[in-house]
Design a protein around this motif. Structure first.
Motif, PDB file in Angstrom:
ATOM      1  N   ARG A 107      25.519 -11.054 -31.004  1.00 10.06           N
ATOM      2  CA  ARG A 107      26.820 -11.692 -30.799  1.00 10.06           C
ATOM      3  C   ARG A 107      26.614 -13.159 -30.453  1.00 10.06           C
ATOM      4  O   ARG A 107      25.609 -13.489 -29.847  1.00 10.06           O
ATOM      5  CB  ARG A 107      27.555 -11.016 -29.633  1.00 10.06           C
ATOM      6  CG  ARG A 107      27.930  -9.584 -29.923  1.00 10.06           C
ATOM      7  CD  ARG A 107      28.691  -8.969 -28.755  1.00 10.06           C
ATOM      8  NE  ARG A 107      27.964  -8.998 -27.514  1.00 10.06           N
ATOM      9  CZ  ARG A 107      27.180  -8.010 -27.067  1.00 10.06           C
ATOM     10  NH1 ARG A 107      27.037  -6.916 -27.754  1.00 10.06           N
ATOM     11  NH2 ARG A 107      26.549  -8.112 -25.930  1.00 10.06           N
ATOM     12  N   PRO A 108      27.522 -14.028 -30.756  1.00  7.12           N
ATOM     13  CA  PRO A 108      28.791 -13.832 -31.449  1.00  7.12           C
ATOM     14  C   PRO A 108      28.566 -13.630 -32.948  1.00  7.12           C
ATOM     15  O   PRO A 108      27.625 -14.148 -33.521  1.00  7.12           O
ATOM     16  CB  PRO A 108      29.567 -15.115 -31.169  1.00  7.12           C
ATOM     17  CG  PRO A 108      28.537 -16.140 -30.913  1.00  7.12           C
ATOM     18  CD  PRO A 108      27.357 -15.420 -30.327  1.00  7.12           C
ATOM     19  N   PHE A 109      29.474 -12.871 -33.550  1.00  4.41           N
ATOM     20  CA  PHE A 109      29.340 -12.514 -34.956  1.00  4.41           C
ATOM     21  C   PHE A 109      29.842 -13.593 -35.898  1.00  4.41           C
ATOM     22  O   PHE A 109      29.425 -13.651 -37.036  1.00  4.41           O
ATOM     23  CB  PHE A 109      30.114 -11.215 -35.242  1.00  4.41           C
ATOM     24  CG  PHE A 109      29.634 -10.060 -34.432  1.00  4.41           C
ATOM     25  CD1 PHE A 109      28.362  -9.548 -34.590  1.00  4.41           C
ATOM     26  CD2 PHE A 109      30.464  -9.477 -33.486  1.00  4.41           C
ATOM     27  CE1 PHE A 109      27.904  -8.480 -33.842  1.00  4.41           C
ATOM     28  CE2 PHE A 109      30.035  -8.398 -32.734  1.00  4.41           C
ATOM     29  CZ  PHE A 109      28.749  -7.901 -32.908  1.00  4.41           C
ATOM     30  N   ARG A 141      22.695 -16.283 -27.979  1.00  2.11           N
ATOM     31  CA  ARG A 141      23.061 -15.040 -28.632  1.00  2.11           C
ATOM     32  C   ARG A 141      22.863 -13.878 -27.653  1.00  2.11           C
ATOM     33  O   ARG A 141      22.071 -13.979 -26.719  1.00  2.11           O
ATOM     34  CB  ARG A 141      22.187 -14.778 -29.863  1.00  2.11           C
ATOM     35  CG  ARG A 141      21.866 -15.969 -30.720  1.00  2.11           C
ATOM     36  CD  ARG A 141      22.911 -16.402 -31.669  1.00  2.11           C
ATOM     37  NE  ARG A 141      23.391 -15.323 -32.514  1.00  2.11           N
ATOM     38  CZ  ARG A 141      24.552 -15.403 -33.144  1.00  2.11           C
ATOM     39  NH1 ARG A 141      25.310 -16.454 -33.027  1.00  2.11           N
ATOM     40  NH2 ARG A 141      24.963 -14.419 -33.901  1.00  2.11           N
ATOM     41  N   GLU A 142      23.539 -12.769 -27.886  1.00  2.00           N
ATOM     42  CA  GLU A 142      23.365 -11.555 -27.085  1.00  2.00           C
ATOM     43  C   GLU A 142      23.063 -10.388 -28.008  1.00  2.00           C
ATOM     44  O   GLU A 142      23.595 -10.317 -29.123  1.00  2.00           O
ATOM     45  CB  GLU A 142      24.628 -11.243 -26.287  1.00  2.00           C
ATOM     46  CG  GLU A 142      24.910 -12.224 -25.195  1.00  2.00           C
ATOM     47  CD  GLU A 142      26.151 -11.859 -24.397  1.00  2.00           C
ATOM     48  OE1 GLU A 142      26.908 -10.950 -24.815  1.00  2.00           O
ATOM     49  OE2 GLU A 142      26.372 -12.490 -23.373  1.00  2.00           O
TER      50      GLU A 142
END
Length: 86
Positions: free
Chosen positions: A46-48, A55-56
């Protein structure tokens, strides 16, 4: 295979303090996989709707997630934060 590497930011001791060894091993495995993706690591997690930046990525069936920062100029993925729920 990519020439990218990965590293801890700020430090391994700070980020992994109090985590079970299995969780640390899984984070290291994921970091190795992200580094192997090279510049494509900017599209993972994420985020997409955008690439790059912090990022996660969820791991271990959603029991935790890592925040990572792919830096193309350094050819490195930095692990910046680990969240783990027991």
């Amino acid at each position: 295979m990519s020439d990218w590497t990965w590293d801890w930011n700020p430090s391994e001791g700070f980020l992994t303090e109090g985590l079970p060894p299995g969780v640390i091993a899984e984070v290291e495995r994921l970091a190795t996989e992200l580094a192997a993706l090279g510049p494509d690591s900017e599209h993972v997690g994420r985020p997409f709707n955008r690439e790059g930046g912090l990022r996660e990525f969820d791991f271990l069936a959603g029991r935790g997630f890592i925040s990572f920062l792919p830096i193309p100029r350094h050819e490195c993925v930095y692990i910046c934060h680990i969240t783990w729920t027991d």
